[in-house]
Design an enzyme around this catalytic site. Structure first.
Site, PDB file in Angstrom:
ATOM      1  N   GLU A 177       0.817  -1.219   0.000  1.00  9.00           N
ATOM      2  CA  GLU A 177       0.000   0.000   0.000  1.00  9.00           C
ATOM      3  C   GLU A 177       0.852   1.270   0.000  1.00  9.00           C
ATOM      4  OE1 GLU A 177      -2.759  -0.102   3.261  1.00  9.00           O
ATOM      5  OE2 GLU A 177      -3.827  -1.834   2.489  1.00  9.00           O
ATOM      6  N   GLU A 375      -4.916  -8.769   1.038  1.00 12.50           N
ATOM      7  CA  GLU A 375      -5.539  -8.403   2.314  1.00 12.50           C
ATOM      8  C   GLU A 375      -7.018  -8.181   2.082  1.00 12.50           C
ATOM      9  OE1 GLU A 375      -4.004  -5.036   4.580  1.00 12.50           O
ATOM     10  OE2 GLU A 375      -1.950  -5.638   4.148  1.00 12.50           O
TER      11      GLU A 375
END
Ligand code: BG6
Length: 473
Positions: A177, A375
């Protein structure tokens, strides 16, 4: 409800490929603890906590976290018992290089060797990520990702990891991320260094993308035969309505928050409209000769997708204060869709179809790049209330959350998406940055007082799903 959504409500057996990657993801700072042990250098989280402990939920630091550094054998044994065939760790850059560059810490090499070997011995493939929000402090003091020299230090760190662990690790990720440190550290004040400055944020984003391409280049220069990719949090942008103004608002949000990283990582290019927007805002980053060629050449082999919630937007309704610094939200407003389904324990919308929309977009517009859900998960504040007399958390809401997402993943798979696995965030409850232990995500509960691990109902459900290669719902 349209036909496809209706189909999702009918009971069916969902079968997944026998080589599907099932497991969980975690990160070094969030689970290791031992923040001041065995030669680890400080990172921005250690430093920020020392400066402003009040910025962390209940004033809790990462010093102990879930103590994986000392308990990894027990934790990996539990992962094995719960049927994992893969697990994502990250390497702590400041554990391996206490100053971020220069001398290597032999105790860190030893620790990561032991963890990797233990996982492999347990039949669990280690997926290794190099950067999960944890800049070594000394490099941050030189400007962190704003400083191009830090990109060079990162590539050296990456190269060292390939050399040390690449004989056994065959799935590498350059960043997790990478937009989050940009947002947190340079726009919205939830990561150190708490800067609010769009132009600086863009430079940080650009250097992160460049560092990823350079790390991929370094990997390809070895004779290792594994795969290397990046993990992006993709938040599909949905317009309030089909009004062209709302559609444009959603399009701009998509360009800024998804395509800014997705396009260079997978296609090797930046969206023209992003470049135009940065020009208009006088926020183009400093780019050196050869950079764009590097980014174009060294795209990912595999993409990790973190998906938690959608982004709903509408056209901007009020002009921003002309003296306020430029922010992405000057181009659209957030929109709360009436009747949206909420994870009321975390305040995030639940929209399971988002996972299908992401995978379909990748199939149609990104060459059907090999990918996996790296995720997905449900954070729950106050989860203790669901503990039963035997001490196990009865998290039926999490089981339902996972199953409903997997149904949509399965449909995408049937339609030809190149999706290879599903990792839940996370294996055991862990320390989550400034939210510390507020929201619990794990298959395994962790008692912070005595570090006792207790498998939640969802952990056993997932084990069964892996054994059965699917589930019925
Ligand atoms: C993900 C991050 O986006 O969100 C994790 O990769 C983080 O590092 C997780 O822990 C959950 O965040 P939160 O704020 O709900 O605890």
């Amino acid at each position: 409800m349209n036909q496809t959504e209706n189909m999702m409500t009918q009971t069916k057996h969902y079968t997944f490929p026998s080589d599907f990657w099932w497991g969980t993801a975690a990160s070094a700072t969030q689970m290791e603890g031992a923040a001041y042990e065995d030669g680890k250098g400080p990172n921005i989280w250690d430093y920020w906590y020392e400066q402003e402990p009040n910025r962390f939920f209940d004033g809790v630091s990462a010093t102990v976290a879930s103590n994986f550094y000392h308990r990894y054998e027990e934790d990996i044994a539990l992962m094995k018992a719960l049927g994992h065939n893969s697990f994502r760790i990250s390497i702590s850059w400041s554990r391996l290089f206490p100053s971020g560059e220069g001398d290597i810490n032999p105790l860190a090499v030893n620790f990561y060797n032991r963890v990797i070997n233990e996982l492999i011995d347990a039949g669990i493939e280690p997926f290794v990520n190099l950067y999960h929000f944890d800049m070594p402090l000394q490099l941050q003091q030189k400007g962190g990702w704003e400083n191009r020299e830090v990109v060079t230090s990162y590539v050296e760190y990456a190269r060292t990891c390939f050399e040390l662990f690449g004989d056994r690790v065959t799935k590498w990720f350059t960043h997790n991320e990478p937009i989050v440190p940009v947002e947190g550290g340079y726009l919205y004040d939830f990561h150190y260094p708490n800067v609010v400055d769009f132009k600086r944020a863009v430079q940080v984003a650009y250097h992160s993308i460049l560092s990823s391409a350079l790390a991929i280049k370094a990997y390809k220069a070895t004779d290792l035969k594994g795969k290397i990719g990046i993990i992006l949090n993709l938040t599909p942008s949905y317009p309030r309505s089909q009004n062209p103004a709302d559609l444009q608002a959603a399009h701009l949000a998509d360009i800024l928050f998804n395509r800014s990283f997705l396009d260079p990582s997978v296609l090797g290019t930046f969206p023209d409209e992003l470049v135009d927007l940065l020009k208009t805002q006088k926020a183009l980053p400093h780019v050196e000769e050869g950079d764009l060629q590097t980014i174009a050449t060294y795209t990912v082999d595999v993409l990790g997708i973190n998906y938690y919630q959608p982004r709903r937007v509408k056209v901007k309704e009020h002009l921003p204060n002309p003296s306020a610094p430029f922010m992405p939200e000057h181009l659209f407003d957030y929109y709360e869709m009436p009747g949206r389904k909420m994870n009321r324990y975390r305040g995030w919308e639940i929209y399971e179809k988002g996972i299908y929309d992401i995978l379909t977009n990748l199939r149609k517009n990104y060459g059907n790049v090999e990918c996996f859900i790296s995720e997905n998960g449900m954070g729950v504040e106050g989860e203790e209330q669901y503990r039963d007399a035997e001490g196990s958390i009865q998290d039926d809401y999490r089981i339902n959350f996972i199953a409903e997402h997997l149904k949509w993943l399965h449909l995408a798979l049937e339609e030809g998406a190149n999706v290879k696995g599903y990792h839940l965030w996370t294996f055991m409850d862990n320390w989550s940055w400034s939210n510390a232990y507020k929201n619990r995500y794990g298959f395994v509960g962790v008692d912070l007082e005595n570090q006792t691990r207790t498998v939640k109902k969802s952990g056993y459900w997932f084990k069964q799903l892996i054994e059965d290669q699917g589930f019925e719902k």
